[in-house]
Design an enzyme around this catalytic site. Structure first.
Site, PDB file in Angstrom:
ATOM      1  N   SER A  78       0.851  -1.210   0.000  1.00 40.89           N
ATOM      2  CA  SER A  78       0.000   0.000   0.000  1.00 40.89           C
ATOM      3  C   SER A  78       0.878   1.249   0.000  1.00 40.89           C
ATOM      4  O   SER A  78       1.967   1.259   0.580  1.00 40.89           O
ATOM      5  CB  SER A  78      -0.868   0.016   1.263  1.00 40.89           C
ATOM      6  OG  SER A  78      -1.411   1.313   1.470  1.00 40.89           O
ATOM      7  N   TYR A 136      -2.321  -0.983   9.989  1.00 41.61           N
ATOM      8  CA  TYR A 136      -2.421  -1.329   8.557  1.00 41.61           C
ATOM      9  C   TYR A 136      -1.121  -1.000   7.818  1.00 41.61           C
ATOM     10  O   TYR A 136      -0.555  -1.854   7.123  1.00 41.61           O
ATOM     11  CB  TYR A 136      -3.594  -0.558   7.950  1.00 41.61           C
ATOM     12  CG  TYR A 136      -3.784  -0.779   6.466  1.00 41.61           C
ATOM     13  CD1 TYR A 136      -4.477  -1.887   5.992  1.00 41.61           C
ATOM     14  CD2 TYR A 136      -3.300   0.142   5.530  1.00 41.61           C
ATOM     15  CE1 TYR A 136      -4.662  -2.079   4.628  1.00 41.61           C
ATOM     16  CE2 TYR A 136      -3.486  -0.046   4.170  1.00 41.61           C
ATOM     17  CZ  TYR A 136      -4.172  -1.161   3.726  1.00 41.61           C
ATOM     18  OH  TYR A 136      -4.341  -1.360   2.376  1.00 41.61           O
TER      19      TYR A 136
END
Ligand code: NAP
Length: 261
Positions: free
Chosen positions: A148, A161
């Site tokens: 990401s 995350y």
């Protein structure tokens, strides 16, 4: 990106989390380019729906798509998945470790259970997916991990995350070294804001225009933007790219749009 319809002919790819979003789009892309694909997810009904959507009811495509229920956070499921692939295809050429969960909260609100849940899928799940795939993965094969943009630039609420995504990118560097004797390449991708169910679950519609304003490309990303990049990294065209992270984010991690200055 121009599509070459035969880059994956005779090749078999495992895509974890193939029931929607980037995983499903990449499955569609690799099948269209001649490949055989195994997709996974946690729910049988969602897998059945995904098969129908990915193949569009085409018998030729259906023969080259296998859906297997497997929770990436469950090592027993991953072992059974490897057994199923061994029996049906005998080998793998590509692994796209894509399954992931997006969950965002300030550090003070993160419980130990939520921490373990996110790490369990996004890091532990990726780690053991690759471990269980390696005996099946042909020498010269390719692994792509879905990370990401948040591993490159801080995002409020993303403490767990983003750390899992930094971990899996780091894993690609170490494994590229570990697996060099087998010429297996390992890279990660860092998508930006891509319009998938995960995006819509986490970003309210009223926030979209502010986000688009922060993206130099002036738009949100599409699953096809990602599928094309994964196909490239998994193909022979990327044969000298190893241990890298490919950022596919319209510029959000690195560039400030002129309109914001
Ligand atoms: N969308 C974005 O803006 C964005 C940006 C950067 C990175 N990413 C990353 O991209 C990856 C794909 O996400 P997406 O945006 O395409 O989301 P999505 O459409 O919600 O897809 C997520 C996929 O992961 C599967 N999955 C979730 N937990 C799983 C588990 N424990 N075991 C097996 N499969 C599981 C889901 O399948 P079932 O629900 O059917 O089990 C689904 O197929 C994720 O790793 C995410 O972190 C997304």
């Amino acid at each position: 990106m121009t599509q070459n319809n035969s880059r994956f002919t005779g090749k078999t790819a495992l895509i974890t989390g193939g029931t929607s979003g980037m995983g499903a789009a990449t499955a569609r892309r690799l099948i269209a380019e001649g490949g055989q694909v195994i997709i996974t997810g946690r729910d049988k009904a969602r897998l059945d729906t995904a098969v129908a959507e990915i193949t569009g009811g085409t018998a030729e495509f259906a023969d080259r798509l296998l859906a297997v229920r497997a929770d990436a956070a469950d090592l027993t499921d991953l072992e059974a998945l490897a057994d199923t692939i061994r029996e049906r295809f005998g080998r793998l050429d590509v692994v796209f470790a894509n399954a992931g969960v997006g969950a965002f909260a300030p550090i003070g609100e993160v419980t130990a259970a939520e921490f373990d849940r996110i790490v369990g899928v996004n890091f532990r799940g990726v780690y053991f997916t690759i471990q269980q795939s390696l005996p099946l993965l042909a020498d010269g094969g390719a692994i792509v991990i879905n990370a990401s943009w948040t591993l490159h630039r801080g995002l409020p609420g993303a403490s767990v995350y983003a750390a899992t995504k930094a971990a899996v990118h780091n894993l690609s560097r170490t494994l590229a070294a570990d697996l060099s004797a087998r010429r297996i390449r390992v890279n990660s991708i860092s998508p930006g804001y891509i319009t998938t169910p995960m995006f819509h679950e986490n970003v309210a519609p009223e926030a979209h225009s502010d986000i688009i304003g922060a993206i130099a490309a002036g738009r949100l990303g599409t699953v096809e933007d990602i599928a094309g990049a994964v196909a490239f990294l998994a193909s022979e065209e990327a044969s000298y790219i190893n241990g890298q992270d490919l950022v596919i984010d319209g510029g959000i991690a690195t560039s400030t749009p002129a309109a914001m200055l």
